[in-house]
Design a protein around this motif. Structure first.
Motif, PDB file in Angstrom:
ATOM      1  N   MET A   1     -70.549  44.676 -37.342  1.00  0.00           N
ATOM      2  CA  MET A   1     -71.128  44.914 -36.029  1.00  0.00           C
ATOM      3  C   MET A   1     -70.158  44.436 -34.946  1.00  0.00           C
ATOM      4  SD  MET A   1     -73.924  46.417 -36.677  1.00  0.00           S
ATOM      5  CE  MET A   1     -74.768  46.376 -35.087  1.00  0.00           C
ATOM      6  N   GLY A   2     -70.572  44.604 -33.701  1.00  0.00           N
ATOM      7  CA  GLY A   2     -69.722  44.191 -32.604  1.00  0.00           C
ATOM      8  C   GLY A   2     -69.691  45.261 -31.526  1.00  0.00           C
ATOM      9  N   TRP A   3     -68.688  45.172 -30.652  1.00  0.00           N
ATOM     10  CA  TRP A   3     -68.533  46.107 -29.545  1.00  0.00           C
ATOM     11  C   TRP A   3     -67.381  47.069 -29.847  1.00  0.00           C
ATOM     12  CZ3 TRP A   3     -71.721  46.239 -25.254  1.00  0.00           C
ATOM     13  CH2 TRP A   3     -72.646  45.195 -25.153  1.00  0.00           C
ATOM     14  N   PHE A   4     -67.626  48.347 -29.523  1.00  0.00           N
ATOM     15  CA  PHE A   4     -66.644  49.385 -29.832  1.00  0.00           C
ATOM     16  C   PHE A   4     -66.324  50.198 -28.587  1.00  0.00           C
ATOM     17  CE2 PHE A   4     -68.504  48.257 -33.815  1.00  0.00           C
ATOM     18  CZ  PHE A   4     -67.519  48.433 -34.771  1.00  0.00           C
ATOM     19  N   TYR A   5     -65.072  50.654 -28.513  1.00  0.00           N
ATOM     20  CA  TYR A   5     -64.634  51.518 -27.417  1.00  0.00           C
ATOM     21  C   TYR A   5     -64.476  52.928 -27.963  1.00  0.00           C
ATOM     22  CZ  TYR A   5     -61.718  53.684 -23.867  1.00  0.00           C
ATOM     23  OH  TYR A   5     -61.212  54.552 -22.935  1.00  0.00           O
ATOM     24  N   CYS A   6     -65.215  53.865 -27.351  1.00  0.00           N
ATOM     25  CA  CYS A   6     -65.184  55.259 -27.782  1.00  0.00           C
ATOM     26  C   CYS A   6     -64.469  56.094 -26.718  1.00  0.00           C
ATOM     27  CB  CYS A   6     -66.602  55.785 -28.011  1.00  0.00           C
ATOM     28  SG  CYS A   6     -66.666  57.541 -28.467  1.00  0.00           S
ATOM     29  N   ASP A   7     -63.376  56.741 -27.110  1.00  0.00           N
ATOM     30  CA  ASP A   7     -62.646  57.670 -26.240  1.00  0.00           C
ATOM     31  C   ASP A   7     -63.085  59.075 -26.629  1.00  0.00           C
ATOM     32  OD1 ASP A   7     -60.781  59.402 -25.038  1.00  0.00           O
ATOM     33  OD2 ASP A   7     -59.244  57.840 -25.014  1.00  0.00           O
ATOM     34  N   ARG A   8     -63.974  59.650 -25.822  1.00  0.00           N
ATOM     35  CA  ARG A   8     -64.550  60.944 -26.183  1.00  0.00           C
ATOM     36  C   ARG A   8     -63.505  62.049 -26.103  1.00  0.00           C
ATOM     37  NH1 ARG A   8     -69.995  61.738 -22.887  1.00  0.00           N
ATOM     38  NH2 ARG A   8     -70.036  63.589 -24.242  1.00  0.00           N
ATOM     39  N   GLN A   9     -62.538  61.916 -25.206  1.00  0.00           N
ATOM     40  CA  GLN A   9     -61.516  62.944 -25.093  1.00  0.00           C
ATOM     41  C   GLN A   9     -60.592  62.937 -26.309  1.00  0.00           C
ATOM     42  OE1 GLN A   9     -59.298  62.788 -21.435  1.00  0.00           O
ATOM     43  NE2 GLN A   9     -58.114  64.633 -21.885  1.00  0.00           N
ATOM     44  N   ALA A  10     -60.203  61.736 -26.735  1.00  0.00           N
ATOM     45  CA  ALA A  10     -59.336  61.627 -27.902  1.00  0.00           C
ATOM     46  C   ALA A  10     -60.122  61.665 -29.206  1.00  0.00           C
ATOM     47  CB  ALA A  10     -58.522  60.341 -27.833  1.00  0.00           C
ATOM     48  N   GLN A  11     -61.456  61.564 -29.084  1.00  0.00           N
ATOM     49  CA  GLN A  11     -62.349  61.565 -30.238  1.00  0.00           C
ATOM     50  C   GLN A  11     -62.016  60.419 -31.201  1.00  0.00           C
ATOM     51  OE1 GLN A  11     -62.158  65.569 -31.889  1.00  0.00           O
ATOM     52  NE2 GLN A  11     -63.649  66.314 -30.399  1.00  0.00           N
ATOM     53  N   THR A  12     -61.869  59.218 -30.592  1.00  0.00           N
ATOM     54  CA  THR A  12     -61.580  58.031 -31.398  1.00  0.00           C
ATOM     55  C   THR A  12     -62.567  56.922 -31.043  1.00  0.00           C
ATOM     56  OG1 THR A  12     -60.002  57.200 -29.750  1.00  0.00           O
ATOM     57  CG2 THR A  12     -59.128  58.558 -31.556  1.00  0.00           C
ATOM     58  N   THR A  13     -62.807  56.049 -31.978  1.00  0.00           N
ATOM     59  CA  THR A  13     -63.648  54.870 -31.770  1.00  0.00           C
ATOM     60  C   THR A  13     -62.970  53.676 -32.430  1.00  0.00           C
ATOM     61  OG1 THR A  13     -65.681  56.191 -31.759  1.00  0.00           O
ATOM     62  CG2 THR A  13     -65.908  53.834 -32.148  1.00  0.00           C
ATOM     63  N   ALA A  14     -62.888  52.573 -31.667  1.00  0.00           N
ATOM     64  CA  ALA A  14     -62.212  51.400 -32.214  1.00  0.00           C
ATOM     65  C   ALA A  14     -62.959  50.140 -31.794  1.00  0.00           C
ATOM     66  CB  ALA A  14     -60.760  51.340 -31.731  1.00  0.00           C
ATOM     67  N   ASN A  15     -62.867  49.128 -32.646  1.00  0.00           N
ATOM     68  CA  ASN A  15     -63.498  47.845 -32.371  1.00  0.00           C
ATOM     69  C   ASN A  15     -62.756  47.148 -31.238  1.00  0.00           C
ATOM     70  OD1 ASN A  15     -63.809  44.802 -32.790  1.00  0.00           O
ATOM     71  ND2 ASN A  15     -65.387  45.631 -34.149  1.00  0.00           N
ATOM     72  N   LEU A  16     -63.517  46.650 -30.235  1.00  0.00           N
ATOM     73  CA  LEU A  16     -62.892  45.993 -29.091  1.00  0.00           C
ATOM     74  C   LEU A  16     -62.158  44.719 -29.498  1.00  0.00           C
ATOM     75  CD1 LEU A  16     -65.391  46.348 -26.102  1.00  0.00           C
ATOM     76  CD2 LEU A  16     -63.042  47.196 -26.245  1.00  0.00           C
ATOM     77  N   ASN A  17     -62.651  44.017 -30.496  1.00  0.00           N
ATOM     78  CA  ASN A  17     -61.952  42.824 -30.962  1.00  0.00           C
ATOM     79  C   ASN A  17     -60.543  43.173 -31.437  1.00  0.00           C
ATOM     80  OD1 ASN A  17     -64.341  41.540 -30.449  1.00  0.00           O
ATOM     81  ND2 ASN A  17     -64.718  40.878 -32.548  1.00  0.00           N
ATOM     82  N   ALA A  18     -60.429  44.285 -32.178  1.00  0.00           N
ATOM     83  CA  ALA A  18     -59.123  44.700 -32.685  1.00  0.00           C
ATOM     84  C   ALA A  18     -58.219  45.197 -31.562  1.00  0.00           C
ATOM     85  CB  ALA A  18     -59.303  45.789 -33.743  1.00  0.00           C
ATOM     86  N   LEU A  19     -58.799  45.859 -30.572  1.00  0.00           N
ATOM     87  CA  LEU A  19     -58.007  46.400 -29.471  1.00  0.00           C
ATOM     88  C   LEU A  19     -57.494  45.320 -28.534  1.00  0.00           C
ATOM     89  CD1 LEU A  19     -60.139  49.538 -28.493  1.00  0.00           C
ATOM     90  CD2 LEU A  19     -57.896  49.546 -29.608  1.00  0.00           C
TER      91      LEU A  19
END
Length: 203
Positions: A1-19
């Motif tokens: 679980m956690g917070w995720f950043y979704c880039d709808r244009q690039a169609q990617t989703t990544a964990n904010l902790n990792a970013l």
């Protein structure tokens, strides 16, 4: 679980902790290009650090550190109170003085002529988080007994106080925001519950 950043244009989703390399406690968009991130710090996670993160450039800046989390106590209330939306929060000092914090720029604006000691510590943000409602209650009155209302405009750093009269003539049951600019109080008759009242105050 956690917070995720979704880039709808690039169609990617990544964990904010990792970013970001942070352990993100909470996050939201301040605008289209900037996220505000909260992380816990201090003993037992009793403080917040505030960060801004630019997804396009990856720029990460800490705008505030070691802000005690707001605690409401019978004798004293102080600390940082965060509101989603608007990119601002308030900081209540131990002496009751209040400042508006710009979470994006790190700017601090003291609110002149107001101390939290003037109220019982009730803090209610409007839907967008741009204004905060303060209320003072008369404990000797049945119901809420709201003797005064105050609204702080977080964008302007101003405070407006309204003293109320005849609040004890009815039983006041609910206090809240009606919309972005109006505060609502609902009440009913003391002798006749079917008599209902709605008070609207525009700030």
């Amino acid at each position: 679980m956690g917070w995720f950043y979704c880039d709808r244009q690039a169609q990617t989703t990544a964990n904010l902790n990792a970013l970001t390399g942070l352990e993100v406690f909470s996050a939201y968009f301040a605008n289209d290009s900037t996220l505000i991130l909260l992380t816990l710090s201090g003993p037992d996670g009793a403080c917040y650090d505030i960060w801004t993160w630019q997804p396009d450039s990856g720029q990460l800046i800490r705008t505030f550190s070691q802000l005690p989390v707001y605690q409401k106590h019978e004798e004293q209330s102080y600390g940082f109170q965060f509101f989603f939306g608007g990119g601002r929060g308030i900081y209540v000092a131990e002496d009751g003085g209040v400042s508006v914090l710009d979470l994006v720029t790190g700017g601090i604006t003291a609110v002149e002529g107001f101390s939290l000691s003037q109220t019982d510590g009730t803090l209610l943000p409007n839907p967008s988080g741009s204004k905060v409602l303060f209320a003072d209650h008369n404990a000797q009155t049945e119901g809420l007994g709201i003797s005064s209302l105050g609204v702080m405009d977080l964008e302007k750093g101003t405070f407006t106080l309204l003293d109320r009269e005849h609040y004890d003539a009815v039983y006041e049951g609910v206090l809240g925001w009606f919309d972005e600019d109006r505060v609502a109080i609902t009440a009913h008759g003391k002798d006749n519950y079917n008599q209902t009242y709605l008070y609207l105050y525009r700030f």
